[in-house]
Design a protein around this motif. Structure first.
Motif, mmCIF file in Angstrom:
data_model
loop_
_atom_site.group_PDB
_atom_site.id
_atom_site.type_symbol
_atom_site.label_atom_id
_atom_site.label_comp_id
_atom_site.label_asym_id
_atom_site.label_seq_id
_atom_site.Cartn_x
_atom_site.Cartn_y
_atom_site.Cartn_z
ATOM 1 N N ALA A 207 1.138 -1.111 -0.010
ATOM 2 C CA ALA A 207 -0.047 0.289 -0.344
ATOM 3 C C ALA A 207 1.102 1.736 -0.230
ATOM 4 O O ALA A 207 0.588 2.073 -0.867
ATOM 5 C CB ALA A 207 -1.066 -0.338 0.895
ATOM 6 N N LEU A 210 1.061 3.168 -2.992
ATOM 7 C CA LEU A 210 0.376 3.401 -4.182
ATOM 8 C C LEU A 210 0.260 4.709 -4.272
ATOM 9 O O LEU A 210 0.500 4.955 -2.964
ATOM 10 C CB LEU A 210 -0.846 2.688 -3.658
ATOM 11 N N VAL A 229 -1.957 -6.116 -4.115
ATOM 12 C CA VAL A 229 -1.608 -5.579 -3.092
ATOM 13 C C VAL A 229 -1.774 -5.698 -1.716
ATOM 14 O O VAL A 229 -2.742 -7.077 -1.557
ATOM 15 C CB VAL A 229 -2.273 -4.171 -3.642
ATOM 16 N N ALA A 233 -4.344 -1.584 2.085
ATOM 17 C CA ALA A 233 -4.475 -0.732 0.607
ATOM 18 C C ALA A 233 -6.317 0.285 1.159
ATOM 19 O O ALA A 233 -6.848 -1.368 0.964
ATOM 20 C CB ALA A 233 -4.859 -1.092 -1.064
ATOM 21 N N THR A 238 -7.188 2.069 -4.100
ATOM 22 C CA THR A 238 -7.106 1.533 -5.240
ATOM 23 C C THR A 238 -8.044 1.393 -6.237
ATOM 24 O O THR A 238 -7.952 1.438 -7.529
ATOM 25 C CB THR A 238 -7.281 -0.032 -4.732
ATOM 26 N N ARG A 239 -9.349 2.785 -5.330
ATOM 27 C CA ARG A 239 -10.340 2.967 -6.598
ATOM 28 C C ARG A 239 -9.590 3.707 -8.507
ATOM 29 O O ARG A 239 -9.648 2.712 -9.240
ATOM 30 C CB ARG A 239 -10.953 3.456 -6.149
ATOM 31 N N GLU A 242 -8.258 1.034 -10.427
ATOM 32 C CA GLU A 242 -9.453 0.660 -11.149
ATOM 33 C C GLU A 242 -9.991 1.414 -12.064
ATOM 34 O O GLU A 242 -10.519 0.368 -12.157
ATOM 35 C CB GLU A 242 -10.423 -0.322 -10.379
ATOM 36 N N VAL A 248 -7.489 -5.277 -9.777
ATOM 37 C CA VAL A 248 -6.856 -5.283 -8.117
ATOM 38 C C VAL A 248 -7.251 -6.645 -7.296
ATOM 39 O O VAL A 248 -8.397 -6.611 -7.553
ATOM 40 C CB VAL A 248 -7.149 -3.536 -7.290
ATOM 41 N N LYS A 250 -6.383 -8.341 -3.860
ATOM 42 C CA LYS A 250 -5.872 -7.477 -2.621
ATOM 43 C C LYS A 250 -5.644 -9.005 -1.735
ATOM 44 O O LYS A 250 -6.334 -10.518 -2.211
ATOM 45 C CB LYS A 250 -7.057 -7.011 -1.880
#
Length: 251
Positions: A207, A210, A229, A233, A238-239, A242, A248, A250
């Motif tokens: 994380a 990112l 990831v 995160a 992450t959005r 994506e 993505v 996790k």
């Protein structure tokens, strides 16, 4: 406003918003853009941010020497590594990057896995030497000591003869707009060349990588198809990735 106060405000804004624009900072502080750019230059020189066109992004912390990075985010890297290892199917040809997460990935491979691992990392190759059923192809070239990987024209030429199923890519920065980045020019070139030789590129990241950037761009996030990831995160991180087209996963 004092220079020290402006710099603190810039870092606060960077932490809050994930990026800053020189024009916006100039208007907010009531100073010229030249003054803001000087502040950004000084903060970048101190390692607090990464300058980009028009402003700045958070700087990646994953630029320390390999020995130091081995102790960073260990639990998160182990989770990412195990998830990545589980993606490898028997009989596949898989490219594995150098780096600390990749080292944990090869440690996570089941002893009965029969596959071919291609790597430009001498340490990854040595770690696989005792694996009973993994064929190891080591790409040579000039040694980039920071990451202990081969780079240069010889390495890129050797890669041109490979057709891999998967490429597990290590990066120091992942950002929806600034793309995938690393701290060395030649290493960025090699990673880009490896991605071109694989049917699917999977980025491995904690994380902390990112929404950060490093000096040399490997390519846009569309260079990869999947990002693994750690579960820590947040959706805020992450959005955007994506939305940029990455799957993505996790760990």
């Amino acid at each position: 406003m004092l220079t020290s106060q402006r710099k603190r405000a810039i870092l606060d804004a960077l932490e809050r918003d994930g990026q800053v624009l020189a024009a916006d900072l100039s208007a907010a502080f009531g100073v010229s853009e030249d003054t803001v750019r000087r502040d950004l230059r000084e903060l970048a020189a101190q390692g607090h941010l990464q300058r980009v066109h028009g402003g700045a992004l958070p700087a990646s912390a994953a630029v320390a020497p390999l020995a130091a990075r081995e102790d960073m985010d260990v639990a998160a890297k182990q989770r990412v590594a195990r998830k990545a290892a589980a993606m490898i199917e028997p009989g596949q040809v898989v490219i594995v990057d150098g780096g600390t997460t990749s080292a944990l990935l090869v440690q996570s491979l089941p002893p009965d896995l029969a596959a071919t691992i291609v790597t430009h990392s001498a340490s990854i190759a040595v770690a696989l030497a005792a694996h009973p059923r993994v064929e190891v192809v080591l790409i040579g070239g000039r040694l980039y000591k920071h990451s202990v990987v081969s780079v240069g024209a010889a390495a890129v030429e050797a890669m041109s003869h490979i057709h891999a199923d998967l490429y597990f890519m290590g990066v120091t920065g992942v950002h929806a707009k600034a793309g995938l980045s690393t701290g060395d020019y030649e290493e960025a070139y090699v990673k880009r060349a490896l991605a071109a030789r694989a049917a699917e590129t999977v980025v491995l990241a904690c994380a902390s990588k990112l929404n950060t950037a490093s000096p040399f761009c490997i390519g846009g996030v569309d260079l990869a198809q999947t990002l693994i990831v750690d579960a820590g995160a947040s959706a805020k991180l992450t959005r955007p990735l994506e939305e940029a087209g990455l799957t993505v996963v996790k760990a």
